[in-house]
Each structure stands twice: as structure tokens, then as C-alpha cells.
Enzyme design. Structure first.
Site, mmCIF file in Angstrom:
data_model
loop_
_atom_site.group_PDB
_atom_site.id
_atom_site.type_symbol
_atom_site.label_atom_id
_atom_site.label_comp_id
_atom_site.label_asym_id
_atom_site.label_seq_id
_atom_site.Cartn_x
_atom_site.Cartn_y
_atom_site.Cartn_z
ATOM 1 N N ASP A 264 1.009 -1.123 -0.604
ATOM 2 C CA ASP A 264 -0.588 0.059 -0.011
ATOM 3 C C ASP A 264 0.908 0.825 -0.395
ATOM 4 O O ASP A 264 1.750 1.216 -0.873
ATOM 5 C CB ASP A 264 -0.626 0.098 0.715
ATOM 6 C CG ASP A 264 -2.238 1.288 1.274
ATOM 7 O OD1 ASP A 264 -2.974 0.815 0.536
ATOM 8 O OD2 ASP A 264 -1.716 1.843 1.682
ATOM 9 N N ASP B 108 -8.724 -6.292 -6.177
ATOM 10 C CA ASP B 108 -8.328 -5.068 -4.408
ATOM 11 C C ASP B 108 -9.603 -3.962 -4.435
ATOM 12 O O ASP B 108 -10.056 -3.357 -5.795
ATOM 13 C CB ASP B 108 -7.304 -4.638 -4.955
ATOM 14 C CG ASP B 108 -6.859 -4.326 -4.059
ATOM 15 O OD1 ASP B 108 -7.572 -2.977 -2.779
ATOM 16 O OD2 ASP B 108 -4.925 -3.806 -3.821
ATOM 17 N N HIS C 158 -7.003 -6.882 -1.414
ATOM 18 C CA HIS C 158 -6.096 -5.068 -0.987
ATOM 19 C C HIS C 158 -4.780 -6.284 0.351
ATOM 20 O O HIS C 158 -3.520 -5.436 0.476
ATOM 21 C CB HIS C 158 -6.875 -4.471 -0.253
ATOM 22 C CG HIS C 158 -5.633 -3.074 -0.991
ATOM 23 N ND1 HIS C 158 -4.821 -2.901 -1.305
ATOM 24 C CD2 HIS C 158 -5.378 -2.498 1.104
ATOM 25 C CE1 HIS C 158 -3.687 -1.571 -1.046
ATOM 26 N NE2 HIS C 158 -4.429 -1.034 0.115
#
Length: 371
Positions: free
Chosen positions: A196, A322, A350
Site C-alpha cells: 500500500d 483489490d 487489498h
């Protein structure tokens, strides 16, 4: 988490409570619930049998007793001898073919001799709002393969006590990672793994310490070009992620007339946004562990050079299911700044460290073995 902002202030939403009618329970529901409970008990028994088999196998091969480390996460790992802990999945869901429960023999060594690898020290860097705690499954699996593993809590994240609203720059946010790399012995190298917003963080570190990083692995991460900020990247797709905009809650500790100091996430939308294929137990863990994301680092543009950042081998792991950083945005980043190789975790949301821990582990080991 991905940042998806619009120029307009986030709209206020009226939240309504959903009321469930529990007055008449049908026999069909009873049968379905009974079947679900039996299936869950069956899955638990299978996991238990695998754990016992793995423990017995370990004793046969090593002539000793297998100690269990009950800690669920690691930060800075000391140089002392590590416990040989048996990884346990917190999920009772049925495994898919893309993320099977590994047989004991494979679970223990995965045909990997970390001593023979060029680099066997893996450093895990969490994403926005997460902490070192999110890697607990990955840590256990890698350590069983004799890797040395360090999971970092960035400033204002995890158990770090600093207030995220007080973070003013990317360098301040990444300081724990930079300090760790700075203290590595001369000639020692690590494999950096960023998830991320952690992608921007490891990119910053790659520019500062290229000689200490053998490989960089981006997992559903922001992989930026020089002159870009994380906000720049995600603003390109701002109209494609309504769920992200709905989930964001801006914090203004310096006053409403000044820019936001941090971004929090609506806990009621976490599962749909970040954990749409993750076990309920891990969603519950995240809901009580996630913290606000400091806003100034999201705005900061990276300065990356070919001589430093460009000298580190990069790999990208895509997460097709995601909802936070859609696969189209991942592909856009890959096309604009191609890494050495791209991998895809089929069926992953995700957070593959929750939804596909075994498959993620296999890819990390595979990348570590690339010469």
C-alpha cells in the site's frame, strides 16, 4: 491504503441502522446454520491435525521439542536465536486451490535453505493505517523457512506512540525504517517489502540506502515516478473509486480552515474496502488496530534518481480483487515504471497477508530465490 481525493469536500452521509427481523426463524435457516457450524468444526479439526503432524515431523527431524512462540507480530528482531514457531492460520474458511493448506513437510521448509540465499533478511513495511501487526502470518511462515524477518512500525503506526496528526513529512513518517537501515552492518543487505502506502516509503528508503537493499517488492503498493506524490498517483483515478471516498474521514486537528492533518477510515466500510476476501477474525483485528494515516506524507513528491532508486531490483505483486487500489491503477503504475517482474495473486483482496497468506509467502520465497 490508496488515497483517492476530489477537490470538493467529502459529502456528509446519513447512516441508517439495518434492522433484522428475528421473530421467525425458519427451519431452513436452522439447517444452513447447523451445516455451517459442522463445516467450521471440520476445518478446525483438519488444521489441528496438520499442526500435530508438523510438530511430530519437526521432532523426528531435529530430535527436540518444538517450542511455540505465542507472539502474533515482530518488530526489530534481535540477533539472538529465534524460536521455531509453528505458523497457524486464523481462518476457518475452506482453502481455495490458489491458497491451500500446505502439507507439514512443505510448511516447515518449502525446499528453501535460507543460508544458501544471497540475502535472507526480509524487512516488511506496512501500508497506511496498518502496523507491523498485519504481517503476523507472513512472519511465521517466513521464519519457518529460516528467513530472518523484521516488521517495522512506521511513525504513528502500530505500537508507536507518536500522534499521526503531528507528522509533518515523509522523512518523519519513514524514520523508523531509515534508522533500521542506517544501523545495518557494512555489507549487509535486506529485501524490502512494501504494502500500500508502504510502497512510497520503501521507494524513499531505496533512494537513501541503495547499497543496503538487494531487492524491493511492492505488494498492491504505490510505486511512483520521481516528482510524483501518492496523492498525484491516486488522483488520476479519483472518479473510479467511490468506495474509497466514502470510507475516508479527514481529521483537522489544526482547525477546519487549514489542510487535513490525517485521514481515518470508516470502520463500517473496512471489510468492503480492504478485506473483501479476508477472514472475519483478521477483519476484527484490523478494526481495533488500524490508526489514522498522516496527511502531509501523502502530499509529498518523491525525488528518485536512476543512480540510487533505479539501481535496486524491483518486483510487483498484483492483487486482482483489490477495492482500495484497483487492478487498473496497479497496471498503470507498472506500465509507467516497469519493474523487473510482475506477479499476480489470484483471488486476493487489498490485504493478501490476510486473504492469501500461503500464496503470498510462496511468491516472497520465489522472489528471494531469484538470482
Amino acid at each position: 491504503m490508496g488515497i483517492c481525493l476530489s477537490t470538493k469536500s467529502p459529502p456528509r452521509r446519513n447512516l441508517s441502522k439495518r434492522v433484522t427481523n428475528n421473530t421467525n426463524s425458519s427451519s431452513r435457516w436452522s439447517r444452513v446454520r447447523s451445516s455451517s457450524i459442522k463445516r467450521e468444526k471440520f476445518d478446525d479439526s483438519v488444521i489441528h491435525e496438520h499442526a500435530i503432524a508438523a510438530a511430530l515431523l519437526f521432532q523426528q527431524q531435529n530430535g527436540g521439542v518444538l517450542p511455540f512462540d505465542r507472539s502474533s507480530s515482530l518488530r526489530h528482531v534481535p540477533n539472538s536465536k529465534r524460536h521455531q514457531s509453528l505458523p497457524r492460520s486464523s481462518s476457518t474458511r475452506a482453502r481455495s486451490l490458489t491458497d491451500p493448506l500446505l502439507p507439514p513437510q512443505q510448511l516447515l521448509n518449502q525446499d528453501v535453505n535460507a543460508d544458501e540465499l544471497e540475502v535472507s533478511h526480509i524487512v516488511l513495511v506496512h501500508g497506511g493505517g496498518f502496523g507491523a501487526w498485519c504481517w503476523y502470518k507472513t512472519i511465521a511462515l517466513l521464519e519457518e523457512c529460516k528467513f530472518r524477518v523484521t516488521a517495522i512500525d512506521l511513525t504513528g503506526s502500530g505500537i508507536d506512540l507518536f500522534d499521526a496528526n503531528g507528522i509533518q513529512s515523509l522523512s518523519q513518517y519513514v524514520a523508523p525504517l531509515a534508522d533500521f537501515l542506517e544501523k545495518l552492518a557494512d555489507g549487509e543487505k535486506v529485501i524490502l517489502v512494501g504494502h500500500d502506502f508502504g510502497g512510497a516509503c520503501i521507494s524513499y528508503a531505496m533512494e537513501l540506502y541503495p547499497s543496503k537493499i538487494a531487492k524491493a517488492i511492492f505488494i498492491a503498493a504505490s510505486m511512483l515516478k520521481s516528482g510524483q506524490s501518492t496523492l498525484d498517483m491516486f488522483s488520476q483515478k479519483e472518479n473510479s473509486n467511490d468506495l474509497m471516498r466514502q470510507a475516508q474521514k479527514f481529521l483537522y486537528t489544526n482547525g477546519n480552515n487549514l489542510p487535513p492533518t490525517a485521514i481515518d477510515l470508516d470502520k463500517t466500510l473496512l471489510k468492503d474496502l480492504l478485506f473483501n476476501h479476508s477472514p472475519a477474525k483478521d477483519v476484527a483485528l484490523a478494526s481495533v488496530s488500524m490508526r489514522p494515516i498522516p496527511f502531509p506524507p501523502v502530499l509529498e513528491k518523491l525525488s528518485l534518481t536512476d543512480a540510487n532508486y533505479g539501481s535496486v531490483r524491483r518486483f510487483y505483486i498484483q492483487t486482482p480483487e483489490d477495492n482500495a487500489i484497483p487492478i487498473t491503477l496497479q497496471e498503470s503504475m507498472i506500465n509507467e515504471s516497469p519493474p523487473e517482474k510482475v506477479f499476480r495473486l489470484k483471488g486476493s483482496d487489498h490485504s493478501p497477508f490476510f486473504s492469501k497468506p500461503q500464496a503470498l509467502h510462496k511468491l516472497l520465497v520465489e522472489i528471494a530465490k531469484i538470482t
